[in-house]
Design a protein around this motif. Structure first.
Motif, mmCIF file in Angstrom:
data_model
loop_
_atom_site.group_PDB
_atom_site.id
_atom_site.type_symbol
_atom_site.label_atom_id
_atom_site.label_comp_id
_atom_site.label_asym_id
_atom_site.label_seq_id
_atom_site.Cartn_x
_atom_site.Cartn_y
_atom_site.Cartn_z
ATOM 1 N N SER A 30 7.570 3.063 16.415
ATOM 2 C CA SER A 30 8.651 2.478 15.618
ATOM 3 C C SER A 30 8.804 3.249 14.309
ATOM 4 N N ASN A 31 9.799 2.868 13.521
ATOM 5 C CA ASN A 31 10.048 3.508 12.232
ATOM 6 C C ASN A 31 9.864 2.509 11.104
ATOM 7 N N PRO A 67 9.805 -2.700 8.077
ATOM 8 C CA PRO A 67 10.152 -1.952 9.284
ATOM 9 C C PRO A 67 11.594 -1.485 9.155
#
Length: 303
Positions: A30-31, A67
């Motif tokens: 994920s980022n 996130p």
């Protein structure tokens, strides 16, 4: 004491940095949005949350801001598009000022607070007027960063002589010292064209098997050494196979006939020597070695 961290890598940097995930549900792949010394940045999670010893982490450990949201993803995509245009503009300005520099890459920080331009040059460049022009165009902070040929190759990537993507571009986070001794230890040709990478420096992969070769070589006799075989013969070492740990020995039989026999190193008695004698290097290799040492400055520590 153990602390919880995640590992984050940024688009233009190969190194992995640790951050505190707080209570966010963050998955590998994920980022995230984090704060670094350069400001707020968009990072890719390469290590899922895990516990590590506190002394393994550089303090203070900064927390994840959040996130990445779809809006953040769109900003990152837009930045990539703006970098292409900024690269073209900078090339034009370099030509205008007739500067002896090669533009390699361009990068927008996530918050658009700064634009970084990476370039290579043979010496120092007076780019003060260039910075003024770029600042007038982009209306933000401008940073020009001179990098070496190894960093250039790391950024641009490519295919090595092995047929695989370059190590520095695909997984290496830092450049490790690489020396000519490593090539000698692995019985490689000292021909510069055969042990140099795309960047023109000694190949980083020479470091990969260095310890294994040092260990294997320490268990072998040198060519020219005299050994005693398991069947009672004494002979001179003709050649060695490092990886197979086998030795070809010239033995003399009772009728003075000479024969070459192959033995495993465990079947021989000898006094192992860790380093090979310098006089086993022929004139051609010595010239190549001198050429490499002159170019590399005795060792390859970067640029």
């Amino acid at each position: 004491m153990m602390i919880k961290v995640i590992g984050v890598r940024f688009r233009k940097a190969g190194k992995v940095y640790y951050f505190d995930p707080l209570d966010f549900d963050i998955k590998q792949g994920s980022n995230v949005i984090v704060e670094t010394a350069r400001g707020v940045e968009y990072g890719f999670v390469v290590l899922a949350p895990k516990e590590v010893e506190e002394d393994k982490v550089i303090q203070p450990l900064k927390p994840v801001i959040r996130p990445a949201t779809p809006e953040d993803d769109e900003i990152e995509r837009a930045n990539k598009e703006k970098e292409k245009e900024a690269f073209k503009v900078c090339l034009e300005k370099i030509r205008k000022h007739e500067l002896e520099m090669k533009l390699i890459d361009c990068e927008y920080t996530f918050d658009n607070n700064k634009v970084l331009f990476y370039f290579t040059a043979d010496g120092r460049i007076d780019f003060r007027e260039l910075v003024k022009d770029l600042a007038a165009v982009f209306k933000t902070r401008i940073e020009l960063r001179q990098i070496g040929v190894r960093d250039e190759t790391k950024i641009l990537g490519g295919i090595g002589v092995c047929g695989r993507p370059l190590c520095c571009h695909s997984y290496l986070t830092d450049f490790v010292p690489v020396s000519i001794k490593m090539a000698k230890e692995q019985n490689l040709s000292l021909n510069p064209t055969k042990i140099s990478g795309v960047c023109g420096r000694l190949m980083c992969c020479l470091k990969n098997e260095e310890e294994a070769y040092e260990d294997l070589n320490s268990k072998l006799p040198n060519v020219g050494d005299f050994v005693t075989t398991k069947d009672g013969f004494k002979g001179e070492v003709q050649s060695v196979s490092v990886l197979k740990q086998r030795v070809k020995v010239v033995i003399t039989k009772e009728n003075d006939e000479k024969e070459v026999k192959d033995y495993h190193t465990s079947e021989l008695s000898f006094k192992p020597r860790r380093k090979k004698e310098r006089n086993t290097t022929d004139d051609a290799e010595l010239k190549a070695l001198e050429m490499l040492e002159k170019r590399e400055g005795k060792s390859n520590l970067g640029d």
